[in-house]
Design an enzyme around this catalytic site. Structure first.
Site, short mmCIF file in Angstrom:
data_model
loop_
_atom_site.label_atom_id
_atom_site.label_comp_id
_atom_site.label_asym_id
_atom_site.label_seq_id
_atom_site.Cartn_x
_atom_site.Cartn_y
_atom_site.Cartn_z
N ASP A 28 0.59 -1.16 -0.14
CA ASP A 28 -0.08 0.07 -0.04
C ASP A 28 0.71 1.29 -0.05
O ASP A 28 1.41 1.52 1.06
CB ASP A 28 -0.96 0.07 1.42
CG ASP A 28 -1.76 1.20 1.28
OD1 ASP A 28 -1.52 2.26 0.61
OD2 ASP A 28 -2.80 0.83 2.21
N HIS A 29 0.78 2.04 -1.24
CA HIS A 29 1.83 3.09 -1.22
C HIS A 29 1.59 4.20 -0.34
O HIS A 29 2.25 5.10 -0.26
CB HIS A 29 1.71 3.54 -2.62
CG HIS A 29 3.20 4.27 -3.16
ND1 HIS A 29 4.06 4.63 -2.08
CD2 HIS A 29 3.60 4.21 -4.42
CE1 HIS A 29 5.36 5.12 -2.79
NE2 HIS A 29 5.03 4.95 -4.04
N ARG A 30 0.07 4.25 0.34
CA ARG A 30 -0.03 5.43 1.16
C ARG A 30 0.75 5.21 2.61
O ARG A 30 1.24 6.00 3.12
CB ARG A 30 -1.28 5.18 1.62
CG ARG A 30 -2.46 5.83 0.43
CD ARG A 30 -3.84 5.45 1.14
NE ARG A 30 -4.16 3.71 1.26
CZ ARG A 30 -5.23 3.47 1.76
NH1 ARG A 30 -6.18 4.46 1.78
NH2 ARG A 30 -5.48 1.99 1.92
#
Ligand code: CAO
Length: 556
Positions: free
Chosen positions: A528-530
């Site tokens: 998850d790039h967040r």
């Protein structure tokens, strides 16, 4: 064809109840045990099931009608051979009357305010829930620190036949919640500890199994064969308003279940039923408006924090409607229950999580040789050590080294977990399920292999309980036994990463002087790039590869 009148079965001590929802209409094909109407007394609501399969010929009740045991709900057209003999025309089984009405009626008749208040911790237990055993906690409606009113719903539990909310038998501040999502509970189990001003002992007393007969007004006989009715939290006599208890959406169990399957956040719906009750049509209309890109709905959804229960409203074109029969013969098949549920979850995760996937290879030449050797030595013990068990153990080491992979997003906060539960995707005839190896950091490879074997068998037999599938921090999806090189697994929210593994194969690997044949395992890490940056993901994969190449590193 024969016409059969379907009647209201034995509904316990409830004299007359009001029809608040019609769940079928003339022309509908219904199955035996399917819910037909929802009725509500001053203490509870419940769904009335059909005792037979057939097609609805005529509805004999309308909204607002008062019905009681024996009232005809509808006339059903049933296949001649299936028509029940006269004696069986009576409802086959009575609905399990909501036993929590017991605690409600007690609390109502002795309101906390009027009684001499006591203070100190008070235990709230699961009251008599009829014949339901080992029911799963599917919703937790309160949290420590909340001020709880007597009769306020604490949790929702669900068996394969019904769902019901369990109310508090006392008032006070919630000090400790003793159950979590996925737990299974039974009558008498400790649910919560309250503190502060509490109802007097007589009113607050939980209903342990032995006292199921407690208050006469509330004792309800529950037949052994319980029909799939769904008693829900009592709507207390004093609160006949649209506002649901504790701000909860006002909906019947089947509607709640339907909404959960579609990933629809009930809290964002406005009910069109009596007293603001959310109906199945409301849920369907919401889904259609999201699919059609309704801006009002999108605005509502956009308000929900990213990691909350909210869905994602996307301004997409409607799904193409094609008459496939124009092009050739087709067969229509219902999606399995598991596929429907996992599909809705996968869709949400795919849409809401900005996925990135890194691919890498791990040299497992020595590890595989060790595994094969161990399995030879332990052949007699009957335990097979699997590559997946090593992967679980290696993942735990990587999760410890990179804690943001062992986390979940909660609004603007990252929840870093200090436990290591690793799930693995299991392919079953009915679809994909994801059982969890709990506390994998505390277990050895043999124990993990053994537990995996047991969970995989339970999965194939359709016997996994919600508890078996909850609490994961990280998931591994292994296609190694099947084949393929790399893939892009979908993250299992609220986790933030998932490891995909494919089939290992011998490859020429340059050692600086010459090519050596090495057994290479393809790894695919979606993250998850967040929460995770690309560099951290590459380091995680590289570290995982180092451990798999030389397991002694786990000890460092
Ligand atoms: N490379 C090469 N061979 C592998 C391997 C790998 N990475 N992983 C397993 N194998 C071998 C095993 O050693 C075994 O061989 P032997 O029978 O000769 O010992 C064989 O493949 C079968 O293994 P398995 O798949 O039955 O067992 P497992 O422990 O690897 O996996 C389970 C168990 C439950 C994860 C698996 O059966 C399964 O369901 N996999 C599918 C998961 C899935 O569908 N993922 C996709 C999710 S996204 O839609």
């Amino acid at each position: 064809m024969a016409l059969v009148d379907i009647q209201v079965p034995d509904i316990g001590d409830f004299d007359e109840v009001t029809v608040i929802e019609l769940l079928v209409k003339p022309g509908d094909a219904v199955k035996a045990e399917q819910s037909l109407i929802t009725v509500e007394s001053d203490k509870a609501s419940m769904e009335i099931p059909s005792s037979q399969s057939g097609v609805v010929k005529e509805l004999r009740v309308t909204l607002g009608d008062k019905v009681k045991q024996g009232s005809v709900v509808l006339t059903l057209e049933v296949a001649g051979a299936e028509a029940a003999p006269a004696a069986e025309k009576k409802p086959a089984a009575a609905p399990a009357a909501p036993a929590q009405a017991a605690s409600n009626s007690v609390a109502t008749s002795a309101p906390a305010a009027a009684a001499p208040a006591a203070s100190g911790p008070v235990e709230v237990r699961v009251p008599d829930i009829g014949d339901f055993k080992d029911v799963s906690v599917i919703e937790v409606l309160v949290k420590p620190g909340d001020t709880i009113k007597a009769e306020q719903s604490l949790i929702t539990v669900e068996s394969d036949k019904a769902s019901m909310e369990i109310p508090s038998s006392a008032a006070g501040v919630l000090k400790e919640l003793k159950v979590k999502l996925g737990d299974t509970v039974n009558i008498g189990d400790l649910l919560a500890v309250l503190e502060g001003s509490v109802a007097p002992a007589a009113a607050a007393a939980p209903l342990p199994a032995a006292s199921a007969s407690a208050p006469a007004a509330a004792s309800v006989s529950v037949p052994a064969a319980v029909a799939p009715v769904a008693p829900v939290a009592a709507m207390p006599a004093h609160e006949p308003t649209a506002a649901p208890q504790g701000g909860l959406p006002h909906a019947s169990p089947s509607v709640r279940k339907f909404a959960r399957e579609l990933g629809v956040p009930l809290a964002e719906l406005k009910g069109s039923g009596p007293k603001g009750r959310i109906t199945q049509d409301d849920v369907q209309a919401f889904t259609k408006s999201v699919m059609a890109g309704d801006t009002r709905t999108q605005a509502q959804v956009a308000k929900a924090p990213a990691a909350s229960a909210g869905g994602a409203g996307l301004d997409l074109l409607p799904w193409p409607k094609v008459d496939f029969t124009k092009f050739g013969p087709v067969e229509r098949r219902d999606m399995s229950r598991i596929k429907k549920i996992s599909g809705a979850n996968l869709h949400r995760n795919w849409v809401m999580i900005p996925h990135v996937c890194n691919h890498d290879d791990a040299d497992i030449t020595e590890l595989e040789a060790f595994r094969v050797q161990m399995n030879k030595e332990n052949e007699k013990a009957g335990i097979k050590i699997t590559m997946l068990a090593f992967l679980i153990k290696a993942s735990v080491a990587a999760l410890k080294k990179f804690p943001e992979f062992n986390a979940s997003l909660d609004g603007d906060q990252l929840v870093l977990k200090q436990y290591y539960n690793v799930a693995f995707a299991a392919d079953t005839p009915n679809g994909l399920v994801v059982p969890v190896i709990k506390d994998a950091d505390k277990k050895g490879i043999v124990q993990i292999s053994q537990e995996m074997g047991e969970l995989a068998k339970k999965a194939r037999d359709g016997k996994l309980s919600p508890a078996d599938m909850s609490g994961a921090c990280f998931t591994i999806s292994s296609l190694g036994g099947i084949g393929g090189r790399y893939f892009t697994p979908i993250i299992n929210a609220p986790e933030v990463a998932i490891l995909g593994v494919c089939k290992s194969q011998m490859e020429p690997v340059w050692d600086g002087k010459a090519f050596q044949p090495r057994l290479m395992l393809p790894l695919s890490l979606s993250w998850d790039h967040r929460v995770i940056d690309g560099a951290a993901a590459a380091r995680f994969n590289a570290y995982l590869g180092q451990i798999l190449a030389d397991f002694r590193r786990v000890l460092l």
